[in-house]
Enzyme design. Structure first.
Site, PDB file in Angstrom:
ATOM      1  N   HIS A 129       2.556  13.669 -42.638  1.00  0.00           N
ATOM      2  CA  HIS A 129       1.953  14.601 -43.600  1.00  0.00           C
ATOM      3  C   HIS A 129       2.557  15.993 -43.551  1.00  0.00           C
ATOM      4  O   HIS A 129       1.941  16.952 -44.020  1.00  0.00           O
ATOM      5  CB  HIS A 129       0.429  14.642 -43.388  1.00  0.00           C
ATOM      6  CG  HIS A 129      -0.221  13.325 -43.692  1.00  0.00           C
ATOM      7  ND1 HIS A 129      -1.431  12.938 -43.170  1.00  0.00           N
ATOM      8  CD2 HIS A 129       0.202  12.288 -44.473  1.00  0.00           C
ATOM      9  CE1 HIS A 129      -1.738  11.722 -43.623  1.00  0.00           C
ATOM     10  NE2 HIS A 129      -0.764  11.307 -44.398  1.00  0.00           N
ATOM     11  N   CYS A 158       7.482  34.604 -52.588  1.00  0.00           N
ATOM     12  CA  CYS A 158       8.844  34.781 -52.082  1.00  0.00           C
ATOM     13  C   CYS A 158       9.398  36.114 -52.595  1.00  0.00           C
ATOM     14  O   CYS A 158       8.877  36.686 -53.569  1.00  0.00           O
ATOM     15  CB  CYS A 158       9.681  33.621 -52.598  1.00  0.00           C
ATOM     16  SG  CYS A 158      11.402  33.667 -52.134  1.00  0.00           S
ATOM     17  N   ILE A 239      -9.358  11.286 -26.036  1.00  0.00           N
ATOM     18  CA  ILE A 239      -7.962  10.916 -25.802  1.00  0.00           C
ATOM     19  C   ILE A 239      -7.304  11.775 -24.715  1.00  0.00           C
ATOM     20  O   ILE A 239      -6.482  11.293 -23.946  1.00  0.00           O
ATOM     21  CB  ILE A 239      -7.165  10.930 -27.132  1.00  0.00           C
ATOM     22  CG1 ILE A 239      -5.839  10.210 -26.950  1.00  0.00           C
ATOM     23  CG2 ILE A 239      -6.994  12.332 -27.679  1.00  0.00           C
ATOM     24  CD1 ILE A 239      -5.283   9.654 -28.212  1.00  0.00           C
TER      25      ILE A 239
END
Ligand code: NAD
Length: 248
Positions: A129, A158, A239
């Site tokens: 992603h 920008c 985890i």
């Protein structure tokens, strides 16, 4: 955790150690749950972003349509919830990097956009992603840092006046074909696939695990997933604690 559960948990960590020792080609496939212990909220845990109240659900705000039609609102949410630039890798990221360094892991495939695997030292990371760390002007292609996006305020522009967009795959946008091919290739050739910290509901990413044809499917997740019944080893837990407990 009571004494019985602790015993069961420890047994499973031992089994994961054994699997990793014997495996010739291990691949990790992960999601937002890998980074919650680094302080980055996921989407679907109780205290995840879906449980918080916004004017629109996260998947609406993080869609291509919303980005172009309500750019300022997109960036307000994005800066507040998705740009966690101070987050540090946790034990799961660190162990995965260490396993790769020792030649015990061939690739990390991640749905995350936070760059924490690379920060921990992982080299072969397929970011399905994209990444908040890469941003570019839609008009001239000039690159911008995540710090620029964070600090510029309002809609990032920008020097050329073009709109700056994160290199993140928004809902309704296509995944990068090369990253997809590399991920499929890694999974097809793996003899162990560890799936961790993902609800496996975001497609097409979640569908990649169907390419696995190896010996050991391991799932480490805090809540049930649709792949649990196929797992050779299922560890319901955090985890970071699981990987932190590995001795390999
Ligand atoms: P998700 O929010 O749908 O699911 C996260 C899963 O991880 C849940 O099943 C939850 O029980 C589990 N989990 C949470 N903390 C855990 C932990 N410490 N240990 C083990 N399991 C844990 O996330 P998803 O499946 O990755 O899908 C969400 C999408 O949102 C992804 O596409 C991703 O790009 C994006 N996202 C990314 C980040 C990030 O980059 N850190 C954060 C939020 C969302």
């Amino acid at each position: 955790m009571n004494a019985f559960n602790k015993l069961e948990f420890d047994k499973k960590i031992k089994k994961l150690n054994q699997i990793l020792k014997n495996s010739k080609n291990t691949v990790f496939f992960g999601g937002a749950g890998v980074s919650t212990e680094s302080g980055i909220p996921d989407f679907r845990s109780v205290d995840g972003l879906y449980g918080q109240k916004y004017a629109y659900p996260p998947e609406t705000i993080l869609s291509g349509d919303f980005f172009y039609s309500q750019t300022e609102e997109f960036y307000r949410f994005y800066r507040d919830k998705m740009l966690c630039l101070d987050a540090k890798p946790n034990k799961a990221h660190e162990k995965l990097a260490e396993l790769e360094e020792k030649g015990k892991l061939s690739a990390v495939i991640t749905q995350n956009i936070d760059g924490l695997h690379q920060k921990a030292g992982s080299k072969r990371v397929y970011e399905l992603h994209g990444s908040v760390l890469r941003n570019y002007c839609l008009k001239c292609g000039k690159s911008y840092t995540a710090e620029y996006i964070k600090d510029c305020g309002g809609v990032p522009r920008c020097d050329c006046g073009g709109l700056v967009k994160p290199d993140v795959v928004l809902y309704s946008e296509q995944l990068d074909q090369k990253t997809l091919n590399n991920s499929i290739n890694a999974i097809v050739n793996a003899d162990t696939l560890i799936i961790g910290g993902t609800s496996l509901v975001v497609y097409p990413a979640a569908g990649l695990i169907n390419y696995f044809n190896g010996n050991n499917l391991v799932i480490v997740n805090m809540s049930p997933t649709s792949a649990d019944s196929q797992a050779d080893l299922l560890i319901e837990g955090k985890i970071g604690e699981v990987f932190g407990g590995l001795e390999i």
